[in-house]
Design a protein around this motif. Structure first.
Motif, PDB file in Angstrom:
ATOM      1  N   CYS A   1       0.140 -10.482   4.075  1.00 22.12           N
ATOM      2  CA  CYS A   1       0.815 -11.282   3.058  1.00 22.12           C
ATOM      3  C   CYS A   1      -0.155 -11.659   1.943  1.00 22.12           C
ATOM      4  CB  CYS A   1       1.414 -12.533   3.691  1.00 22.12           C
ATOM      5  SG  CYS A   1       2.414 -13.510   2.537  1.00 22.12           S
ATOM      6  N   GLU A   2      -1.397 -11.982   2.304  1.00 21.82           N
ATOM      7  CA  GLU A   2      -2.407 -12.321   1.308  1.00 21.82           C
ATOM      8  C   GLU A   2      -2.954 -11.062   0.630  1.00 21.82           C
ATOM      9  OE1 GLU A   2      -5.414 -14.593   3.237  1.00 21.82           O
ATOM     10  OE2 GLU A   2      -4.036 -16.111   4.001  1.00 21.82           O
ATOM     11  N   PHE A   3      -3.133 -10.016   1.431  1.00 22.44           N
ATOM     12  CA  PHE A   3      -3.782  -8.804   0.948  1.00 22.44           C
ATOM     13  C   PHE A   3      -2.910  -8.037  -0.035  1.00 22.44           C
ATOM     14  CE2 PHE A   3      -5.919  -4.608   1.744  1.00 22.44           C
ATOM     15  CZ  PHE A   3      -7.179  -5.022   1.371  1.00 22.44           C
ATOM     16  N   GLU A   4      -1.583  -8.085   0.173  1.00 24.17           N
ATOM     17  CA  GLU A   4      -0.682  -7.277  -0.665  1.00 24.17           C
ATOM     18  C   GLU A   4      -0.764  -7.651  -2.137  1.00 24.17           C
ATOM     19  OE1 GLU A   4       3.662  -8.673  -0.933  1.00 24.17           O
ATOM     20  OE2 GLU A   4       3.089  -9.203   1.094  1.00 24.17           O
ATOM     21  N   HIS A   5      -1.091  -8.903  -2.418  1.00 22.98           N
ATOM     22  CA  HIS A   5      -1.096  -9.368  -3.807  1.00 22.98           C
ATOM     23  C   HIS A   5      -2.294  -8.849  -4.606  1.00 22.98           C
ATOM     24  CE1 HIS A   5       2.363 -11.858  -3.030  1.00 22.98           C
ATOM     25  NE2 HIS A   5       1.747 -12.447  -2.032  1.00 22.98           N
ATOM     26  N   ILE A   6      -3.297  -8.281  -3.908  1.00 22.55           N
ATOM     27  CA  ILE A   6      -4.443  -7.724  -4.644  1.00 22.55           C
ATOM     28  C   ILE A   6      -4.342  -6.198  -4.739  1.00 22.55           C
ATOM     29  CG2 ILE A   6      -5.924  -9.630  -3.926  1.00 22.55           C
ATOM     30  CD1 ILE A   6      -7.346  -7.691  -2.033  1.00 22.55           C
ATOM     31  N   LEU A   7      -3.332  -5.614  -4.070  1.00 19.49           N
ATOM     32  CA  LEU A   7      -3.137  -4.169  -4.162  1.00 19.49           C
ATOM     33  C   LEU A   7      -2.309  -3.842  -5.401  1.00 19.49           C
ATOM     34  CD1 LEU A   7      -2.426  -3.036  -0.479  1.00 19.49           C
ATOM     35  CD2 LEU A   7      -4.560  -2.954  -1.746  1.00 19.49           C
ATOM     36  N   HIS A   8      -2.899  -4.024  -6.552  1.00 18.17           N
ATOM     37  CA  HIS A   8      -2.179  -3.761  -7.785  1.00 18.17           C
ATOM     38  C   HIS A   8      -1.942  -2.264  -7.952  1.00 18.17           C
ATOM     39  CE1 HIS A   8      -2.613  -7.900  -8.804  1.00 18.17           C
ATOM     40  NE2 HIS A   8      -3.935  -7.841  -8.776  1.00 18.17           N
ATOM     41  N   ARG A   9      -1.088  -1.917  -8.886  1.00 17.49           N
ATOM     42  CA  ARG A   9      -0.752  -0.511  -9.130  1.00 17.49           C
ATOM     43  C   ARG A   9      -2.034   0.293  -9.371  1.00 17.49           C
ATOM     44  NH1 ARG A   9       3.922   1.671 -10.172  1.00 17.49           N
ATOM     45  NH2 ARG A   9       4.873  -0.368 -10.572  1.00 17.49           N
ATOM     46  N   GLY A  10      -2.161   1.401  -8.717  1.00 18.69           N
ATOM     47  CA  GLY A  10      -3.377   2.214  -8.781  1.00 18.69           C
ATOM     48  C   GLY A  10      -4.173   2.023  -7.514  1.00 18.69           C
ATOM     49  N   ILE A  11      -4.449   0.758  -7.157  1.00 19.00           N
ATOM     50  CA  ILE A  11      -5.177   0.487  -5.920  1.00 19.00           C
ATOM     51  C   ILE A  11      -4.302   0.816  -4.723  1.00 19.00           C
ATOM     52  CG2 ILE A  11      -6.297  -1.288  -4.522  1.00 19.00           C
ATOM     53  CD1 ILE A  11      -7.102  -2.699  -7.056  1.00 19.00           C
ATOM     54  N   ASP A  12      -3.011   0.454  -4.802  1.00 22.97           N
ATOM     55  CA  ASP A  12      -2.116   0.760  -3.687  1.00 22.97           C
ATOM     56  C   ASP A  12      -1.977   2.272  -3.508  1.00 22.97           C
ATOM     57  OD1 ASP A  12      -0.758   0.972  -6.102  1.00 22.97           O
ATOM     58  OD2 ASP A  12       1.166   0.371  -5.268  1.00 22.97           O
ATOM     59  N   GLU A  13      -2.020   3.021  -4.613  1.00 25.69           N
ATOM     60  CA  GLU A  13      -1.960   4.478  -4.521  1.00 25.69           C
ATOM     61  C   GLU A  13      -3.207   5.016  -3.820  1.00 25.69           C
ATOM     62  OE1 GLU A  13       0.247   6.792  -7.099  1.00 25.69           O
ATOM     63  OE2 GLU A  13       1.591   5.304  -6.237  1.00 25.69           O
ATOM     64  N   ASN A  14      -4.363   4.444  -4.146  1.00 28.32           N
ATOM     65  CA  ASN A  14      -5.603   4.878  -3.509  1.00 28.32           C
ATOM     66  C   ASN A  14      -5.577   4.601  -2.009  1.00 28.32           C
ATOM     67  OD1 ASN A  14      -6.646   5.717  -5.966  1.00 28.32           O
ATOM     68  ND2 ASN A  14      -7.754   3.814  -6.349  1.00 28.32           N
ATOM     69  N   VAL A  15      -5.035   3.442  -1.630  1.00 27.43           N
ATOM     70  CA  VAL A  15      -4.928   3.097  -0.213  1.00 27.43           C
ATOM     71  C   VAL A  15      -3.990   4.078   0.489  1.00 27.43           C
ATOM     72  CG1 VAL A  15      -4.049   1.369   1.416  1.00 27.43           C
ATOM     73  CG2 VAL A  15      -5.487   0.663  -0.491  1.00 27.43           C
ATOM     74  N   CYS A  16      -2.880   4.400  -0.159  1.00 24.20           N
ATOM     75  CA  CYS A  16      -1.909   5.332   0.415  1.00 24.20           C
ATOM     76  C   CYS A  16      -2.546   6.699   0.641  1.00 24.20           C
ATOM     77  CB  CYS A  16      -0.695   5.449  -0.496  1.00 24.20           C
ATOM     78  SG  CYS A  16       0.685   6.370   0.212  1.00 24.20           S
ATOM     79  N   ILE A  17      -3.321   7.160  -0.334  1.00 26.42           N
ATOM     80  CA  ILE A  17      -4.003   8.455  -0.212  1.00 26.42           C
ATOM     81  C   ILE A  17      -5.022   8.409   0.921  1.00 26.42           C
ATOM     82  CG2 ILE A  17      -5.604  10.038  -1.376  1.00 26.42           C
ATOM     83  CD1 ILE A  17      -4.173   9.215  -4.020  1.00 26.42           C
ATOM     84  N   LEU A  18      -5.777   7.302   1.000  1.00 25.28           N
ATOM     85  CA  LEU A  18      -6.777   7.132   2.057  1.00 25.28           C
ATOM     86  C   LEU A  18      -6.137   7.229   3.433  1.00 25.28           C
ATOM     87  CD1 LEU A  18      -9.628   6.224   3.086  1.00 25.28           C
ATOM     88  CD2 LEU A  18      -8.791   3.873   2.865  1.00 25.28           C
ATOM     89  N   LEU A  19      -4.951   6.654   3.570  1.00 25.17           N
ATOM     90  CA  LEU A  19      -4.273   6.610   4.868  1.00 25.17           C
ATOM     91  C   LEU A  19      -3.472   7.874   5.168  1.00 25.17           C
ATOM     92  CD1 LEU A  19      -2.986   2.915   4.760  1.00 25.17           C
ATOM     93  CD2 LEU A  19      -4.971   3.792   6.001  1.00 25.17           C
ATOM     94  N   GLY A  20      -3.445   8.811   4.236  1.00 21.81           N
ATOM     95  CA  GLY A  20      -2.710  10.048   4.462  1.00 21.81           C
ATOM     96  C   GLY A  20      -1.226   9.932   4.206  1.00 21.81           C
ATOM     97  N   HIS A  21      -0.843   9.020   3.291  1.00 16.22           N
ATOM     98  CA  HIS A  21       0.561   8.824   2.924  1.00 16.22           C
ATOM     99  C   HIS A  21       1.438   8.499   4.142  1.00 16.22           C
ATOM    100  CE1 HIS A  21      -0.612  10.385  -0.984  1.00 16.22           C
ATOM    101  NE2 HIS A  21      -1.128  11.415  -0.370  1.00 16.22           N
ATOM    102  N   PRO A  22       1.131   7.399   4.844  1.00 12.61           N
ATOM    103  CA  PRO A  22       1.915   7.049   6.039  1.00 12.61           C
ATOM    104  C   PRO A  22       3.367   6.750   5.698  1.00 12.61           C
ATOM    105  CG  PRO A  22       0.574   5.185   5.339  1.00 12.61           C
ATOM    106  CD  PRO A  22       0.133   6.370   4.517  1.00 12.61           C
ATOM    107  N   ARG A  23       4.266   7.056   6.616  1.00 10.88           N
ATOM    108  CA  ARG A  23       5.689   6.864   6.380  1.00 10.88           C
ATOM    109  C   ARG A  23       6.190   5.511   6.863  1.00 10.88           C
ATOM    110  NH1 ARG A  23       8.555  12.697   7.760  1.00 10.88           N
ATOM    111  NH2 ARG A  23       7.263  13.966   6.377  1.00 10.88           N
ATOM    112  N   THR A  24       5.524   4.945   7.862  1.00  8.24           N
ATOM    113  CA  THR A  24       5.977   3.665   8.401  1.00  8.24           C
ATOM    114  C   THR A  24       4.821   2.692   8.543  1.00  8.24           C
ATOM    115  OG1 THR A  24       5.676   4.396  10.693  1.00  8.24           O
ATOM    116  CG2 THR A  24       7.861   4.750   9.710  1.00  8.24           C
TER     117      THR A  24
END
Length: 217
Positions: A96-119
């Motif tokens: 809940c706290e962490f999501e607010h710092i995952l701004h656009r671009g950073i969230d994409e980088n996290v998604c790529i790092l994790l291998g585009h998880p589905r769930t």
């Protein structure tokens, strides 16, 4: 217009209520709010919601913004569990706290790092991002479930898409972990694969849930 954290939290709850729980609107009372509440005024001014009495509906912009907040929240949960090894009882509050710092671009980088998880770790769908669509188009299914591999095809464990804790524990006990090399030996009547010089057999449900980053010849 950048929203406050309270505004994003309300959009997140509304998006889940309307899009995943299949409701037309959300009663402000269930949010503990009234039409004159500061956060409701903020969302109205931003054009994210409309009001009909005590019921709020998402506008097109609000639905898009809510979807983004939900995506960030669930990616944060995935990151906390898969990479940072956060204990279950701390995942929701930390995400809940962490999501607010995952701004656009950073969230994409996290998604790529994790291998585009589905769930997320709780089995809820992670809304697809632009990076996921590009990965599908450009990488031509570099990451695929174990069940989609051809006999003899090799790769490395990318991530899991499992909802049952028991199945996950079985995988971990076998040493099936992200980054470990794996090779499919056969796909019928069960899926047999080699991992760390040991051969294992699993059913299709498990093979559908283990995603492999395929090696290119």
């Amino acid at each position: 217009m950048k929203l406050s954290e309270d505004g994003e939290n309300i959009l997140e709850r509304m998006w889940v209520h309307i899009n995943e729980e299949k409701n037309d609107s959300m009663d402000l009372g269930s949010l503990g709010l009234e039409a004159g509440s500061p956060v409701i005024r903020e969302l109205l001014e931003a054009g994210n919601i409309t009001l009909s009495g005590s019921h709020a509906r998402l506008s097109e912009n609000g639905s898009s913004a809510g979807r983004t907040v939900v995506r960030r929240r669930r990616l944060a949960e995935r990151l906390l569990v898969d990479v940072l090894n956060t204990k279950e009882q701390h995942v929701r509050s930390s995400a809940c706290e962490f999501e607010h710092i995952l701004h656009r671009g950073i969230d994409e980088n996290v998604c790529i790092l994790l291998g585009h998880p589905r769930t997320c770790p709780h089995g809820k769908q992670i809304p697809e991002g632009e990076c996921c669509r590009k990965a599908r188009e450009e990488l031509e299914h570099v990451v695929a479930p174990l069940s989609a591999l051809k006999n003899g095809q090799r790769g490395r464990i990318a991530y899991f898409d499992m909802r049952e804790e028991q199945r996950m524990q079985k995988m971990l006990a076998m040493g099936v972990l992200p980054g470990i090399p794996v090779s499919l030996v056969q796909s019928y009547p069960s899926y047999v694969f080699d991992l760390n010089h040991t051969r294992y057999a699993v059913d299709k449900e498990i093979a559908d849930s283990v995603y492999i980053r395929i090696e290119r010849d």
